[in-house]
Design a protein around this motif. Structure first.
Motif, mmCIF file in Angstrom:
data_model
loop_
_atom_site.group_PDB
_atom_site.id
_atom_site.type_symbol
_atom_site.label_atom_id
_atom_site.label_comp_id
_atom_site.label_asym_id
_atom_site.label_seq_id
_atom_site.Cartn_x
_atom_site.Cartn_y
_atom_site.Cartn_z
ATOM 1 N N TRP A 11 29.842 34.747 34.183
ATOM 2 C CA TRP A 11 29.370 35.825 33.317
ATOM 3 C C TRP A 11 28.333 35.296 32.338
ATOM 4 N N LEU A 12 27.620 36.253 31.749
ATOM 5 C CA LEU A 12 26.621 35.917 30.737
ATOM 6 C C LEU A 12 26.833 36.808 29.525
ATOM 7 N N ASN A 13 27.053 36.185 28.384
ATOM 8 C CA ASN A 13 27.105 36.910 27.120
ATOM 9 C C ASN A 13 25.899 36.531 26.275
ATOM 10 N N VAL A 14 25.217 37.536 25.774
ATOM 11 C CA VAL A 14 24.070 37.316 24.896
ATOM 12 C C VAL A 14 24.541 37.680 23.500
ATOM 13 N N VAL A 15 24.702 36.694 22.639
ATOM 14 C CA VAL A 15 25.407 36.943 21.378
ATOM 15 C C VAL A 15 24.540 36.632 20.168
ATOM 16 N N GLY A 16 24.915 37.237 19.053
ATOM 17 C CA GLY A 16 24.268 36.956 17.772
ATOM 18 C C GLY A 16 25.179 36.128 16.890
ATOM 19 N N LEU A 17 24.625 35.057 16.321
ATOM 20 C CA LEU A 17 25.410 34.161 15.462
ATOM 21 C C LEU A 17 25.309 34.545 13.988
ATOM 22 N N GLY A 18 24.602 35.639 13.703
ATOM 23 C CA GLY A 18 24.419 35.985 12.293
ATOM 24 C C GLY A 18 23.395 35.063 11.647
ATOM 25 N N PRO A 19 23.161 35.257 10.335
ATOM 26 C CA PRO A 19 22.053 34.560 9.691
ATOM 27 C C PRO A 19 22.294 33.083 9.417
ATOM 28 N N GLY A 20 23.534 32.630 9.452
ATOM 29 C CA GLY A 20 23.755 31.201 9.198
ATOM 30 C C GLY A 20 25.185 30.847 8.828
ATOM 31 N N ALA A 21 25.812 31.655 7.975
ATOM 32 C CA ALA A 21 27.160 31.325 7.515
ATOM 33 C C ALA A 21 28.171 31.540 8.647
ATOM 34 N N GLU A 22 29.047 30.594 8.788
ATOM 35 C CA GLU A 22 30.158 30.690 9.751
ATOM 36 C C GLU A 22 30.972 31.969 9.531
ATOM 37 N N ALA A 23 31.157 32.352 8.270
ATOM 38 C CA ALA A 23 32.006 33.504 7.929
ATOM 39 C C ALA A 23 31.374 34.838 8.312
ATOM 40 N N MET A 24 30.129 34.801 8.815
ATOM 41 C CA MET A 24 29.490 36.032 9.281
ATOM 42 C C MET A 24 29.443 36.109 10.808
ATOM 43 N N ILE A 25 30.094 35.186 11.501
ATOM 44 C CA ILE A 25 30.157 35.260 12.974
ATOM 45 C C ILE A 25 31.355 36.128 13.343
ATOM 46 N N THR A 26 31.149 37.148 14.162
ATOM 47 C CA THR A 26 32.257 38.052 14.481
ATOM 48 C C THR A 26 33.286 37.363 15.371
ATOM 49 N N PRO A 27 34.548 37.783 15.259
ATOM 50 C CA PRO A 27 35.592 37.194 16.116
ATOM 51 C C PRO A 27 35.296 37.334 17.610
ATOM 52 N N GLU A 28 34.671 38.433 18.052
ATOM 53 C CA GLU A 28 34.416 38.566 19.488
ATOM 54 C C GLU A 28 33.416 37.520 19.963
#
Lengths: 260, 260
Positions: A11-28
């Protein structure tokens, strides 16, 4: 979510890591990263994923988006569990569109791959949150890079956005390769929005290097932005609330003449 | 992040819960919810926060935004740890702007409160991810509700956005209170963008009631949207990739005439 445990296909997931902070990465997003065999992306984004046994990290240069997308699609077709990482949100001037360009022009079998896009906290929304709520009314979002479109089109959009009285968020305001494009954009904005219009520079939001600046078009200079800066220009109604420390900036929800 | 443990003063966090799925709530938002004494918001959003000892949930009606913001500010000023919850992102047609309107017109002391905004996955970015990457190039975001602005302004913005060839994301396309506004918007879009332009309806994204529809302006009807629907209209370059199952939709990164 799919049941990865029972799925032996790639599979291929194309994901967003957010702007930089670890605490802004979604659980999914964290969950698929934990199941990936391969992470693909621009080097500084791939380096945000800690190495672990069973995970191969494939960092590539900027401006290599299509080749990177094809590499990821080939690996997924070969049965690997691949994550393409973007900063912010993958659908906003990032790898989302590049992946679908590669799918459309590539192997017919790629269309039937298990491809998913997972949103992230975009730089524009993270910057807006730090500043207050400058995008709290209708707005537009423009990539100021002229790598993939003409300067004439950028200027046309700036003029129409000003006429529509949108707040505006700008990605990629400035690079060493095109130092004068942002100066020209500021000229067009001063001409169309007037010198007192608010402009905000949000650099490296949510990282240790974060800096914020709120000023007016009259006082804005091109060197206030670099490639890590998200620029927001207010609408004619955007307001600054003075206080001790940095001001809040927001765009009211109502416009004049609206029914009470 | 502030050290909540040592802080005996009250605070106010204005947070985004994302479009619905628990797995799209950022860890920083979950962390402040765990420390809150009070959660404030529109009833269905407040009900997304599980009850627990020490937490008071204050649900209020829609269109009560300013009163709700003032209630939250008063509680924070009284030393409580208050979270205002919005769906999606708090800065996009949600409680962010309402809070700063209340701050500006309210008690002078409210300006010095510890107020933070925490971004969330906006409905627009979640919908875009499910559909592919329809917002992968310049776009705008318009609230179609005429509660707080005139219909003339909405129509003006639609025409200018079409002329700029933005992709467009629409919030609040339709409600029982104004059933004909969205029909009028579709007419304006057909006139300015032509009947073959792609339009997408993404309802209740990431919830069990999620539904997606991709069609053209020629075939779009007002009843395809309700207040839980995020509508996206492509730019002139937005493309549909046919495949087994739902098509992918994306807007290419390049426009004609761009330097290679």
């Amino acid at each position: 979510m799919r049941d990865h445990g029972k799925d032996t296909r790639g599979w291929l997931n194309v994901v967003g890591l957010g702007p930089g902070a670890e605490a802004m990465i979604t659980p999914e997003v964290s969950a698929v990263l934990a199941e990936a065999t391969d992470v693909v992306g621009y080097v500084p984004y791939v380096e945000r994923i800690p190495p672990r046994p069973g995970l191969t990290r494939h960092g590539s240069d900027n401006r290599e988006e299509i080749r990177r997308a094809e590499q990821a699609l080939r690996m997924a077709a070969d049965g690997r569990r691949v994550v393409i990482v973007s900063s912010g949100d993958p659908g906003v001037f990032a790898m989302g569109a590049a992946v679908f360009e590669a799918v459309e022009s590539g192997e017919p079998a790629w269309r039937e791959l298990d491809i998913r896009v997972m949103p992230g906290i975009s730089a524009m929304l993270a910057a807006s949150a730090r500043l207050g709520a400058p995008l709290g009314h209708d707005f537009c979002c423009i990539n100021l890079s002229d790598n993939l479109k003409t300067r004439a089109l950028i200027e046309k959009r700036l003029r129409l956005a000003a006429e529509a009285d949108f707040a505006m968020a700008f990605y990629n305001p400035r690079s060493r390769a095109r130092p004068d494009g942002f100066a020209r954009a500021l000229d067009v904005l001063r001409e169309t929005c007037g010198p007192q219009r608010l402009i905000m520079f949000a650099r490296a939001v949510s990282t240790p290097e974060e800096s914020l600046r709120v000023t007016t078009l009259a006082d804005a200079t091109p060197d206030m932005a670099d490639m890590r800066t998200l620029v927001i220009v207010g609408s004619s109604l955007t307001r600054r609330i003075a206080r001790n420390g940095a001001p809040w900036v927001y765009t009211p929800r109502s416009t004049p003449g609206a029914a009470p």
